[in-house]
Design a protein around this motif. Structure first.
Motif, PDB file in Angstrom:
ATOM      1  N   ASP A 149      16.578  -3.277  -5.525  1.00 19.48           N
ATOM      2  CA  ASP A 149      16.504  -2.039  -4.757  1.00 19.48           C
ATOM      3  C   ASP A 149      15.077  -1.555  -4.593  1.00 19.48           C
ATOM      4  N   ARG A 150      14.215  -1.894  -5.576  1.00 17.21           N
ATOM      5  CA  ARG A 150      12.865  -1.341  -5.557  1.00 17.21           C
ATOM      6  C   ARG A 150      11.885  -2.303  -6.212  1.00 17.21           C
ATOM      7  N   TYR A 151      10.689  -2.362  -5.615  1.00 16.17           N
ATOM      8  CA  TYR A 151       9.582  -3.150  -6.144  1.00 16.17           C
ATOM      9  C   TYR A 151       8.496  -2.183  -6.602  1.00 16.17           C
ATOM     10  N   SER A 152       7.914  -2.440  -7.768  1.00 19.13           N
ATOM     11  CA  SER A 152       6.782  -1.653  -8.258  1.00 19.13           C
ATOM     12  C   SER A 152       5.550  -2.538  -8.239  1.00 19.13           C
ATOM     13  N   PHE A 153       4.556  -2.162  -7.438  1.00 21.04           N
ATOM     14  CA  PHE A 153       3.319  -2.929  -7.301  1.00 21.04           C
ATOM     15  C   PHE A 153       2.152  -2.172  -7.894  1.00 21.04           C
ATOM     16  N   VAL A 154       1.258  -2.902  -8.556  1.00 19.64           N
ATOM     17  CA  VAL A 154      -0.065  -2.398  -8.903  1.00 19.64           C
ATOM     18  C   VAL A 154      -1.043  -3.285  -8.145  1.00 19.64           C
ATOM     19  N   ILE A 155      -1.827  -2.651  -7.272  1.00 16.86           N
ATOM     20  CA  ILE A 155      -2.742  -3.379  -6.399  1.00 16.86           C
ATOM     21  C   ILE A 155      -4.162  -2.963  -6.755  1.00 16.86           C
ATOM     22  N   SER A 156      -4.997  -3.936  -7.065  1.00 19.81           N
ATOM     23  CA  SER A 156      -6.388  -3.652  -7.431  1.00 19.81           C
ATOM     24  C   SER A 156      -7.327  -4.335  -6.450  1.00 19.81           C
ATOM     25  N   LEU A 189     -10.560  -6.193  -5.255  1.00 21.58           N
ATOM     26  CA  LEU A 189     -11.501  -7.064  -5.953  1.00 21.58           C
ATOM     27  C   LEU A 189     -12.941  -6.796  -5.538  1.00 21.58           C
ATOM     28  N   VAL A 190     -13.129  -5.933  -4.561  1.00 25.30           N
ATOM     29  CA  VAL A 190     -14.481  -5.566  -4.141  1.00 25.30           C
ATOM     30  C   VAL A 190     -14.625  -4.058  -4.275  1.00 25.30           C
ATOM     31  N   ASN A 191     -15.792  -3.612  -4.658  1.00 25.08           N
ATOM     32  CA  ASN A 191     -16.043  -2.176  -4.741  1.00 25.08           C
ATOM     33  C   ASN A 191     -16.219  -1.638  -3.331  1.00 25.08           C
ATOM     34  N   ASN A 192     -15.469  -0.619  -3.020  1.00 25.08           N
ATOM     35  CA  ASN A 192     -15.510  -0.075  -1.673  1.00 25.08           C
ATOM     36  C   ASN A 192     -15.221   1.417  -1.766  1.00 25.08           C
ATOM     37  N   ASP A 193     -15.955   2.221  -1.070  1.00 24.08           N
ATOM     38  CA  ASP A 193     -15.761   3.664  -1.120  1.00 24.08           C
ATOM     39  C   ASP A 193     -14.420   4.093  -0.553  1.00 24.08           C
ATOM     40  N   ASN A 194     -13.767   3.225   0.220  1.00 17.69           N
ATOM     41  CA  ASN A 194     -12.482   3.574   0.816  1.00 17.69           C
ATOM     42  C   ASN A 194     -11.302   3.347  -0.126  1.00 17.69           C
ATOM     43  N   TYR A 195     -11.552   2.835  -1.321  1.00 22.49           N
ATOM     44  CA  TYR A 195     -10.474   2.466  -2.232  1.00 22.49           C
ATOM     45  C   TYR A 195     -10.598   3.187  -3.566  1.00 22.49           C
ATOM     46  N   ASP A 196      -9.439   3.413  -4.200  1.00 16.97           N
ATOM     47  CA  ASP A 196      -9.406   3.789  -5.604  1.00 16.97           C
ATOM     48  C   ASP A 196      -9.572   2.512  -6.417  1.00 16.97           C
ATOM     49  N   GLU A 197      -9.688   2.671  -7.741  1.00 10.07           N
ATOM     50  CA  GLU A 197      -9.788   1.484  -8.602  1.00 10.07           C
ATOM     51  C   GLU A 197      -8.542   0.618  -8.486  1.00 10.07           C
ATOM     52  N   PHE A 198      -7.399   1.277  -8.394  1.00  8.84           N
ATOM     53  CA  PHE A 198      -6.143   0.557  -8.191  1.00  8.84           C
ATOM     54  C   PHE A 198      -5.149   1.508  -7.544  1.00  8.84           C
ATOM     55  N   CYS A 199      -4.045   0.949  -7.113  1.00  4.71           N
ATOM     56  CA  CYS A 199      -3.013   1.719  -6.427  1.00  4.71           C
ATOM     57  C   CYS A 199      -1.669   1.272  -6.991  1.00  4.71           C
ATOM     58  N   SER A 200      -0.852   2.213  -7.409  1.00  4.64           N
ATOM     59  CA  SER A 200       0.481   1.903  -7.916  1.00  4.64           C
ATOM     60  C   SER A 200       1.501   2.420  -6.907  1.00  4.64           C
ATOM     61  N   VAL A 201       2.255   1.509  -6.306  1.00  4.52           N
ATOM     62  CA  VAL A 201       3.200   1.895  -5.261  1.00  4.52           C
ATOM     63  C   VAL A 201       4.614   1.435  -5.592  1.00  4.52           C
ATOM     64  N   GLU A 202       5.574   2.205  -5.096  1.00  8.86           N
ATOM     65  CA  GLU A 202       6.988   1.875  -5.186  1.00  8.86           C
ATOM     66  C   GLU A 202       7.463   1.582  -3.768  1.00  8.86           C
ATOM     67  N   ASN A 206       9.867  -0.221   2.653  1.00 10.49           N
ATOM     68  CA  ASN A 206       9.332   1.109   2.934  1.00 10.49           C
ATOM     69  C   ASN A 206       8.688   1.711   1.690  1.00 10.49           C
ATOM     70  N   LEU A 207       7.568   2.370   1.869  1.00 11.56           N
ATOM     71  CA  LEU A 207       6.839   3.008   0.778  1.00 11.56           C
ATOM     72  C   LEU A 207       7.605   4.240   0.307  1.00 11.56           C
ATOM     73  N   LEU A 208       7.870   4.328  -1.010  1.00 13.09           N
ATOM     74  CA  LEU A 208       8.662   5.427  -1.551  1.00 13.09           C
ATOM     75  C   LEU A 208       7.818   6.578  -2.098  1.00 13.09           C
ATOM     76  N   ASN A 209       6.630   6.293  -2.608  1.00 10.94           N
ATOM     77  CA  ASN A 209       5.844   7.334  -3.274  1.00 10.94           C
ATOM     78  C   ASN A 209       4.605   7.743  -2.478  1.00 10.94           C
ATOM     79  N   LYS A 210       4.742   7.805  -1.174  1.00 16.41           N
ATOM     80  CA  LYS A 210       3.606   8.099  -0.301  1.00 16.41           C
ATOM     81  C   LYS A 210       2.977   9.459  -0.618  1.00 16.41           C
ATOM     82  N   GLU A 211       3.792  10.465  -0.912  1.00 17.08           N
ATOM     83  CA  GLU A 211       3.288  11.811  -1.154  1.00 17.08           C
ATOM     84  C   GLU A 211       2.394  11.888  -2.391  1.00 17.08           C
TER      85      GLU A 211
END
Length: 187
Positions: free
Chosen positions: A124-131, A133-146, A152-157
C-alpha cells in the motif's frame, strides 16, 4: 468454578488456534506467492536480527534494470508474526582521488526504500529516503517521502521546498524502483 476455568481454557485455546490458522493463511496466500522459486526468488542464508524467518533475493538469472547496483530483499515473517516487508538499496562508490561519492548507475541520488506487505499481500505504501550525492543549494541533505501504491506522494505538506526539489528530480527513478520491485516479486 471448574466449569469457568475449563471454559476460559477452551476460549484461549480456540483463540490461539484461530491466530495460528490466520498466520498460516496469511503466509500461504499473501506472502508465499511472492517468494516461490518459479518467480526467480532464492533464499539467502541469512537472518535479520532473528525477527524475520528468511531473506529472499532475486536469483542471479533474473534480469532487471541496474542489476549489479541495486539490492532488492524480501523479508518473510517469522512464524506467528505478520510483519513482512521488502527493502531496496542503491550502491555508492567513493572516489578517493576526487573525494566524491557517485552512484554507479549514473543517478545523482542514493536511495533506500522499505515497502510493507499488507495482510492481503499487496504493497500500500513505500517509504523512501533519498540523499543527493552532490552538494546543491536546491536540496536538503536528504528527503524522506511516503508514496502510495499508485505512485502518489503522501506527505507533501510536511516536506520543505528543498526536499520537494529532491522528490521532483528523483520521481522518475522512484517509479523505476517501485516498478522493478513490483515486477520482481509479482505485486
Amino acid at each position: 468454578m471448574k466449569k469457568r476455568i475449563m471454559g476460559a481454557v477452551i476460549v484461549i485455546i480456540t483463540l490461539f488456534l484461530i491466530y495460528v490458522l490466520s498466520w498460516i493463511a496469511f503466509f500461504n496466500f499473501s506472502v508465499k506467492p511472492h517468494i516461490i522459486p518459479e518467480n526467480g526468488i532464492v533464499l539467502a542464508e541469512e537472518r535479520y536480527l532473528e525477527t524475520y524467518s528468511d531473506l529472499y533475493l532475486p536469483d542471479d538469472s533474473v534480469e532487471y534494470q541496474n542489476k549489479p547496483h541495486d539490492v532488492y530483499s524480501f523479508y518473510a515473517p517469522r512464524f506467528l508474526y505478520f510483519n513482512c516487508y521488502v527493502t531496496y538499496g542503491s550502491e555508492q562508490d567513493f572516489n578517493s582521488k576526487t573525494g566524491k561519492i557517485t552512484n554507479p548507475s549514473g543517478s545523482e541520488f542514493d536511495y533506500s526504500m522499505t515497502a510493507h506487505v499488507n495482510l492481503s499481500g499487496k504493497i500500500d505504501r513505500y517509504s523512501f529516503v533519498i540523499s543527493p550525492l552532490v552538494n546543491n543549494d536546491n536540496y536538503d541533505e536528504f528527503c524522506s517521502v511516503e508514496i502510495d501504491g499508485n505512485g502518489n506522494l503522501l506527505n507533501k505538506e510536511s516536506l520543505s521546498q528543498n526536499a520537494l526539489n529532491i522528490y521532483n528530480d528523483a520521481e522518475s527513478e522512484i517509479a523505476e524502483i517501485t516498478d522493478t520491485l513490483n515486477h520482481l516479486y509479482n505485486f
